[in-house]
Design an enzyme around this catalytic site. Structure first.
Site, PDB file in Angstrom:
ATOM      1  N   ASP A 198     -25.064  18.121 -44.028  1.00  0.00           N
ATOM      2  CA  ASP A 198     -23.720  18.688 -44.233  1.00  0.00           C
ATOM      3  C   ASP A 198     -23.511  19.114 -45.689  1.00  0.00           C
ATOM      4  O   ASP A 198     -24.052  18.507 -46.608  1.00  0.00           O
ATOM      5  CB  ASP A 198     -22.665  17.632 -43.829  1.00  0.00           C
ATOM      6  CG  ASP A 198     -21.292  18.257 -43.641  1.00  0.00           C
ATOM      7  OD1 ASP A 198     -21.215  19.481 -43.427  1.00  0.00           O
ATOM      8  OD2 ASP A 198     -20.296  17.510 -43.703  1.00  0.00           O
TER       9      ASP A 198
ATOM     10  N   ASN B 161     -19.374  23.520 -33.557  1.00  0.00           N
ATOM     11  CA  ASN B 161     -19.566  24.583 -34.556  1.00  0.00           C
ATOM     12  C   ASN B 161     -19.300  25.984 -33.985  1.00  0.00           C
ATOM     13  O   ASN B 161     -19.173  26.953 -34.743  1.00  0.00           O
ATOM     14  CB  ASN B 161     -20.975  24.523 -35.176  1.00  0.00           C
ATOM     15  CG  ASN B 161     -21.178  23.361 -36.132  1.00  0.00           C
ATOM     16  OD1 ASN B 161     -22.270  22.823 -36.272  1.00  0.00           O
ATOM     17  ND2 ASN B 161     -20.113  22.943 -36.820  1.00  0.00           N
TER      18      ASN B 161
ATOM     19  N   ARG C  65     -25.928  10.876 -43.724  1.00  0.00           N
ATOM     20  CA  ARG C  65     -25.062  12.056 -43.765  1.00  0.00           C
ATOM     21  C   ARG C  65     -24.840  12.443 -45.218  1.00  0.00           C
ATOM     22  O   ARG C  65     -24.464  11.604 -46.041  1.00  0.00           O
ATOM     23  CB  ARG C  65     -23.709  11.809 -43.102  1.00  0.00           C
ATOM     24  CG  ARG C  65     -22.860  13.097 -43.124  1.00  0.00           C
ATOM     25  CD  ARG C  65     -21.549  13.025 -42.401  1.00  0.00           C
ATOM     26  NE  ARG C  65     -20.950  14.368 -42.351  1.00  0.00           N
ATOM     27  CZ  ARG C  65     -20.255  14.856 -41.338  1.00  0.00           C
ATOM     28  NH1 ARG C  65     -20.045  14.109 -40.274  1.00  0.00           N
ATOM     29  NH2 ARG C  65     -19.773  16.074 -41.385  1.00  0.00           N
TER      30      ARG C  65
HETATM   31  C1  IPE Z   1     -21.722  18.303 -38.447  1.00  0.00           C
HETATM   32  O1  IPE Z   1     -21.147  18.896 -39.559  1.00  0.00           O
HETATM   33  C2  IPE Z   1     -22.612  19.273 -37.742  1.00  0.00           C
HETATM   34  C3  IPE Z   1     -23.830  19.679 -38.443  1.00  0.00           C
HETATM   35  C4  IPE Z   1     -24.257  19.250 -39.598  1.00  0.00           C
HETATM   36  C5  IPE Z   1     -24.639  20.646 -37.741  1.00  0.00           C
HETATM   37  P1  IPE Z   1     -19.708  19.602 -39.515  1.00  0.00           P
HETATM   38  O2  IPE Z   1     -19.469  20.148 -40.860  1.00  0.00           O
HETATM   39  O3  IPE Z   1     -19.661  20.555 -38.380  1.00  0.00           O
HETATM   40  O4  IPE Z   1     -18.731  18.378 -39.184  1.00  0.00           O
HETATM   41  P2  IPE Z   1     -17.200  18.158 -39.537  1.00  0.00           P
HETATM   42  O5  IPE Z   1     -16.462  19.353 -39.007  1.00  0.00           O
HETATM   43  O6  IPE Z   1     -17.096  18.047 -41.014  1.00  0.00           O
HETATM   44  O7  IPE Z   1     -16.842  16.874 -38.866  1.00  0.00           O
HETATM   45  C1  IPE Z   2     -23.610  21.959 -42.462  1.00  0.00           C
HETATM   46  O1  IPE Z   2     -22.949  22.552 -43.516  1.00  0.00           O
HETATM   47  C2  IPE Z   2     -24.364  22.963 -41.634  1.00  0.00           C
HETATM   48  C3  IPE Z   2     -23.764  23.268 -40.325  1.00  0.00           C
HETATM   49  C4  IPE Z   2     -22.732  22.691 -39.800  1.00  0.00           C
HETATM   50  C5  IPE Z   2     -24.394  24.326 -39.566  1.00  0.00           C
HETATM   51  P1  IPE Z   2     -21.448  23.069 -43.381  1.00  0.00           P
HETATM   52  O2  IPE Z   2     -21.483  24.506 -43.003  1.00  0.00           O
HETATM   53  O3  IPE Z   2     -20.671  22.194 -42.463  1.00  0.00           O
HETATM   54  O4  IPE Z   2     -20.940  22.919 -44.856  1.00  0.00           O
HETATM   55  P2  IPE Z   2     -19.485  22.458 -45.321  1.00  0.00           P
HETATM   56  O5  IPE Z   2     -19.219  21.132 -44.681  1.00  0.00           O
HETATM   57  O6  IPE Z   2     -18.539  23.514 -44.871  1.00  0.00           O
HETATM   58  O7  IPE Z   2     -19.595  22.368 -46.801  1.00  0.00           O
HETATM   59 MG    MG Z   3     -19.543  20.546 -42.759  1.00  0.00          MG
END
Ligand code: IPE
Ligand code: IPE
Ligand code: MG
Length: 238
Positions: free
Chosen positions: A22, A70, A186
């Site tokens: 993340d 997502n 995480r």
């Molecule tokens: C979890 O991250 C999913 C992935 C890393 C693929 P998100 O960024 O989607 O999760 P939330 O929305 O912060 O809970």
């Molecule tokens: C995690 O990074 C990757 C995916 C969920 C695909 P994010 O895209 O959630 O990055 P932040 O949380 O917005 O910084």
């Molecule tokens: Mg994220």
């Protein structure tokens, strides 16, 4: 920075490490780049991560690449992520083979773009005999969806009077042979599971790191393993 690597006990390496990668978007925003640039940089972390994991003797690494939630992101980001995933597998397949990585994929097949699904299938089949490490890509993955898909699959073939057990439930998961998660990492400083491997995480040790995923290095993995090795895993016993 402390040298975590030298303090790792080689006899207590987690068999299954799951990672919620993340922070790609925040990394990019901080650098005034597009979110997709963040995802691209995030994908570059995977190859060195494989090397470090193999050298430590980790058996399975699960990577959360795209969640069932997502899909709620803007269409341009979603399609960019699918293109990136396809490109990742296309460009890395030779290296994945060379390193002896067995690729498996967890997630719901429906809604996957055909091109991405095709590449995924070919990578799974061409790496199925590899034995150095298992890389479980979680793509269009949700912990609740995995349980629901599994229960529904089981109901379909259920014999009259048959009841569902833990063992039978495991056999219905996307990749039944995977063991429970020992260590969940995480990144990005968020303290939540976000619908990841709900069943398999039941007794995992959770380590939350402040680093954004594109800045993740071997040192962070060493640090997480050191933290894991300090924990007393009791599994409900004393
Ligand atoms: C979890 O991250 C999913 C992935 C890393 C693929 P998100 O960024 O989607 O999760 P939330 O929305 O912060 O809970
Ligand atoms: C995690 O990074 C990757 C995916 C969920 C695909 P994010 O895209 O959630 O990055 P932040 O949380 O917005 O910084
Ligand atoms: Mg994220």
């Amino acid at each position: 920075m402390k040298n975590y690597k030298d303090t790792i006990d080689p006899d207590n390496i987690p068999l299954h490490v799951a990672i919620i990668m993340d922070g790609n978007g925040r990394w990019a925003e901080k650098k005034k780049l597009s979110r997709l640039e963040g995802h691209r940089k995030g994908a570059d972390i995977i190859e060195p991560l494989i090397d470090t994991s193999v050298s430590l003797g980790i058996g399975v690494v699960s990577l959360f690449a795209f969640s069932t939630e997502n899909w709620n992101r803007p269409a341009s980001e979603v399609s960019g992520l699918w293109e990136l995933l396809a490109l990742f597998f296309e460009s890395k397949i030779d290296i994945i083979q060379e390193k002896g990585v067995k690729v498996v994929v967890s997630g719901a097949r429906k809604r996957l773009p055909a091109a991405t699904a095709g590449i995924i299938d070919s990578v799974i089949s061409s790496t199925k005999k590899n034995r150095k490490i298992v890389l479980n890509f979680c793509i269009n993955y949700g912990g609740r969806q995995e349980i629901l898909d599994g229960v529904n699959r089981w109901l379909h073939k259920r014999k009259e009077g048959e009841v569902l057990t833990e063992k039978k439930m495991r056999q219905q998961f996307y990749v039944p042979e995977l063991p429970d998660v020992d260590l969940l990492i995480r990144t990005s400083g968020e303290y939540r599971i976000s619908n990841y491997m709900l069943w398999q995480l039941a007794y995992a040790e959770l380590v939350f790191l402040d680093v954004l995923w594109p800045d993740f290095t071997s040192q962070h993995l060493y640090r997480a393993i050191c933290e894991y090795q300090k924990r007393d895993r009791r599994f409900g016993a004393i």
